[in-house]
Design a protein around this motif. Structure first.
Motif, PDB file in Angstrom:
ATOM      1  N   GLU A 206      36.522  37.371  46.636  1.00 38.15           N
ATOM      2  CA  GLU A 206      35.897  36.707  45.324  1.00 38.15           C
ATOM      3  C   GLU A 206      34.903  37.613  44.464  1.00 38.15           C
ATOM      4  OE1 GLU A 206      33.695  32.617  43.688  1.00 38.15           O
ATOM      5  OE2 GLU A 206      34.778  32.568  45.687  1.00 38.15           O
ATOM      6  N   GLN A 207      33.977  37.888  45.659  1.00 33.84           N
ATOM      7  CA  GLN A 207      32.932  38.795  44.897  1.00 33.84           C
ATOM      8  C   GLN A 207      33.379  40.116  44.371  1.00 33.84           C
ATOM      9  OE1 GLN A 207      29.062  39.378  46.977  1.00 33.84           O
ATOM     10  NE2 GLN A 207      29.839  37.830  48.332  1.00 33.84           N
ATOM     11  N   MET A 208      34.401  40.785  44.834  1.00 30.73           N
ATOM     12  CA  MET A 208      34.881  41.984  44.399  1.00 30.73           C
ATOM     13  C   MET A 208      35.550  41.868  42.937  1.00 30.73           C
ATOM     14  SD  MET A 208      36.888  43.469  47.847  1.00 30.73           S
ATOM     15  CE  MET A 208      36.162  44.319  49.333  1.00 30.73           C
ATOM     16  N   ARG A 209      36.463  40.675  42.917  1.00 31.63           N
ATOM     17  CA  ARG A 209      36.991  40.425  41.736  1.00 31.63           C
ATOM     18  C   ARG A 209      35.956  40.350  40.521  1.00 31.63           C
ATOM     19  NH1 ARG A 209      40.254  36.844  45.178  1.00 31.63           N
ATOM     20  NH2 ARG A 209      42.093  38.012  45.846  1.00 31.63           N
ATOM     21  N   GLY A 224      44.881  40.603  42.877  1.00 34.22           N
ATOM     22  CA  GLY A 224      44.582  39.594  41.917  1.00 34.22           C
ATOM     23  C   GLY A 224      43.647  39.787  40.801  1.00 34.22           C
ATOM     24  N   THR A 225      43.593  41.425  40.496  1.00 34.66           N
ATOM     25  CA  THR A 225      42.831  41.740  39.442  1.00 34.66           C
ATOM     26  C   THR A 225      43.684  42.217  38.263  1.00 34.66           C
ATOM     27  OG1 THR A 225      42.733  43.970  40.395  1.00 34.66           O
ATOM     28  CG2 THR A 225      41.214  42.564  41.031  1.00 34.66           C
ATOM     29  N   GLY A 226      44.996  42.274  38.576  1.00 34.19           N
ATOM     30  CA  GLY A 226      46.080  42.738  37.563  1.00 34.19           C
ATOM     31  C   GLY A 226      46.041  44.370  37.659  1.00 34.19           C
ATOM     32  N   LYS A 227      45.164  45.180  38.286  1.00 35.73           N
ATOM     33  CA  LYS A 227      45.139  46.384  38.464  1.00 35.73           C
ATOM     34  C   LYS A 227      46.058  46.934  39.472  1.00 35.73           C
ATOM     35  CE  LYS A 227      40.697  47.334  36.540  1.00 35.73           C
ATOM     36  NZ  LYS A 227      39.375  48.022  36.895  1.00 35.73           N
TER      37      LYS A 227
END
Length: 288
Positions: A206-209, A224-227
């Motif tokens: 969660e912190q990463m995103r 989960g970032t779309g990248k």
């Protein structure tokens, strides 16, 4: 990239004295101990005696005391291995903990620090010899330490290793000690069971995103970032993940360079909110 990951793997696989495991276990269950004098310095000096050393290398000794708060427990630079010849440069500083009454713990940690750096030094000399044999090249490495946390109760020491040639690699290892009880603190010892792995891992994801969303220059290998991901996404920490407890009593999880993000991110750390792991903690003695 493959070379960097191999270097990191080799450093992490450096063997440490088997005694450290039993010391940790015994330390977690304090008992009355007989006071005894153990001559660590003499044993180490004998272990380090070298009948032959490459003439282009030097071994320097440094005993610069670094006082720790109340001066009950000290951290010193016990020994330094150095090479500085042309394109071959290395500097390995060996820390040592002093003034613990628990000599089993003190000596086991110091033996581990010494063995790590002595092995790095010997491997450097071997690599240097091989390079010279094949026409020469560049080699650069250094290791050292830093005090991450120093309170009346806790001491957290970070020992880092850096390969400085080309795309440098950096790794760090932490040890955290309760100076009052004189016990070694492991990550599993802080929790009731292994449920902490999931709780911490999900928070880190969660912190990463969130960080990537707020700052386009940051990159983590997380889903989960779309990248599009070049490497496998971070899924969970390991049971004995690298960690320390900061001066505010917060759990900090650490990752080496290239472990969960590209090299330009360097070493990365995540402070875990106590409320995220509160139900998993054995107590709030260390984590506030």
């Amino acid at each position: 990239m493959k070379r960097m990951k191999q270097l990191i793997k080799e450093y992490k696989e450096i063997e440490i004295p088997e005694e450290i495991e039993s010391v940790v276990k015994h330390s977690l269950f304090p008992r009355k101990r007989k006071l005894k004098k153990l001559y660590f310095g003499i044993a180490v000096a004998a272990a380090l005696f070298m009948t032959s050393v490459n003439t282009s290398s030097t071994i320097a000794y440094a005993f610069s005391d670094i006082p720790i708060l109340d001066k009950v427990v000290k951290l010193i630079t016990f020994r330094e291995f150095k090479v500085d010849v042309g394109t071959y440069k290395a500097d390995y500083k060996v820390p040592a903990i002093t003034n613990l009454d628990n000599k089993d713990l003190e000596n086991s940690l110091n033996e581990k620090y010494l063995k790590e750096n002595e092995q790095l030094y010997q491997e450097f000399l071997a690599d240097k010899k091989e390079l010279k044999k094949n026409g020469g090249g560049h080699l650069g490495e250094n290791s050292g330490y830093e005090i991450k946390t120093d309170t009346k109760q806790l001491l957290s020491i970070g020992r880092y290793y850096v390969n400085t040639v080309g795309s440098s690699s950096t790794t760090i290892k932490f040890d955290t000690i309760d100076k009052e009880k004189e016990i070694y603190i492991t990550l599993p010892s802080l929790f009731k069971n292994e449920n902490y792995i999931k709780a911490i891992s999900e928070n880190i994801q969660e912190q990463m995103r969130t960080q990537m969303k707020e700052d386009a220059e940051l990159t983590y290998w997380v889903s989960g970032t779309g990248k599009e991901l070049v490497f496998d996404p971070f899924e969970k920490i390991v049971k004995d993940q690298n960690f320390y407890i900061n001066n505010k009593g917060k759990l900090v999880i650490s990752f080496d360079k290239y472990e969960v993000s590209p090299g330009y991110m360097g070493l990365v750390e995540f402070i875990i909110p106590t409320e995220v792991i509160q139900n998993e903690l054995v107590s709030n003695e260390y984590i506030k």
